[in-house]
Write an enzyme that holds these catalytic residues in place. Structure first.
Site, PDB file in Angstrom:
ATOM      1  CB  SER A 139       8.287   2.839   0.685  1.00  0.00           C
ATOM      2  OG  SER A 139       6.764   2.867   0.944  1.00  0.00           O
ATOM      3  CE1 TYR A 152       8.216   6.013   4.941  1.00  0.00           C
ATOM      4  CE2 TYR A 152       5.947   5.287   3.223  1.00  0.00           C
ATOM      5  CZ  TYR A 152       7.421   5.012   4.209  1.00  0.00           C
ATOM      6  OH  TYR A 152       8.109   3.744   3.974  1.00  0.00           O
TER       7      TYR A 152
END
Length: 259
Positions: A139, A152
């Site tokens: 990501s 995350y």
């Protein structure tokens, strides 16, 4: 001249491949002729499919070593081989970093970093036999501050390092690469971004959010013979990134006649 990638006869596993980005990735591989296995903690309402061919589902929590071993063993029995692993399962709800419990942060890191390592370990013997490929789904949160999803972002940064490390350790039999994903239009997008897709698309230079199939196309390339000497690399699918505050301010000044 169009270049078609044909993976007929190849076997692919997409973790978390029952919805959202994962389902889009699975459907791209089905279109390329591959036999596709997907896993999730519960059966989906709709399985990824293309032209009458449907992905095979197995229930598995990729954080659980025994369930992952059973998943890989099941693929070996059903298909006799594994050529591509796409470590897609991941994600995180938004949470205030200071007040979220340490257990919450631990679970996020476990899903987004430890689980991909676990699945890669268990799948390695099959992938080595077929000179296969691993694609990690990373990501843009790994490369910039990730307020509201701190664990995350940190886990995805770790995943990028893991990709480069495994690429060296697993060479030359298995290639390991990643796809770095930006803003994507998926079924869980409103929940994740907290805004509608049209509003979010305004910050993307290409003028739209990525579709799951865009991510799938990058995965397909990395898994294909076209990328046979590509390992330890990342393909970024983010439409040019997120427009910087500087560029927005500059355009505002120019449009307003200020120099």
């Amino acid at each position: 001249m169009a270049v078609e990638i044909d993976l007929s006869g190849r076997v692919v596993l997409v973790t978390g491949g029952t919805r959202g980005i994962g389902a889009g990735i699975a459907e791209v591989f089905l279109r390329a002729g591959a036999e596709v296995h997907v896993c999730g903690r519960r059966p989906p309402e709709r399985m990824p499919e293309h032209a009458g061919r449907t992905a095979r589902f197995a229930s598995a929590d990729v954080r659980d070593p025994e369930q992952v071993s059973a998943l890989v063993d099941g693929i070996a029995r059903e298909s006799g081989r594994l050529d591509v692993l796409v470590n897609n399962a991941g994600g995180s709800p938004a949470a205030d970093t200071a007040s979220a419990s340490i257990r919450f942060h631990h679970k996020v890191i476990e899903l987004n970093l430890v689980a991909p390592l676990l699945v890669a370990q268990r799948a390695l013997p099959l992938l080595a036999d077929s000179s296969g490929s691993i694609v990690m789904i990373s990501s843009v949160s790994a490369r910039r501050p990730s307020p509201g999803t701190a664990a995350y972002g940190a886990a995805k940064a770790g995943l990028d390092n893991l990709t480069a490390t495994l690429a060296q350790e697993f060479a030359p039999r298995v290639r390991v690469n990643s796809v770095t994903v930006g803003l994507v239009r998926a079924e869980d997008q409103p929940e994740h971004y907290g805004a509608d897709a049209d509003e979010m698309a305004r910050v993307v230079p290409m003028g739209r959010l990525a579709e799951p199939a865009d991510v799938g196309g990058a995965c397909l390339f990395l898994a294909s013979p076209l990328a046979r000497h590509v390992t330890g690399s990342s393909v970024t699918v983010h439409g040019g990134g997120e427009t910087s505050a500087y560029l927005t301010a500059l355009r505002s000044e120019v449009d307003g006649g200020e120099r």
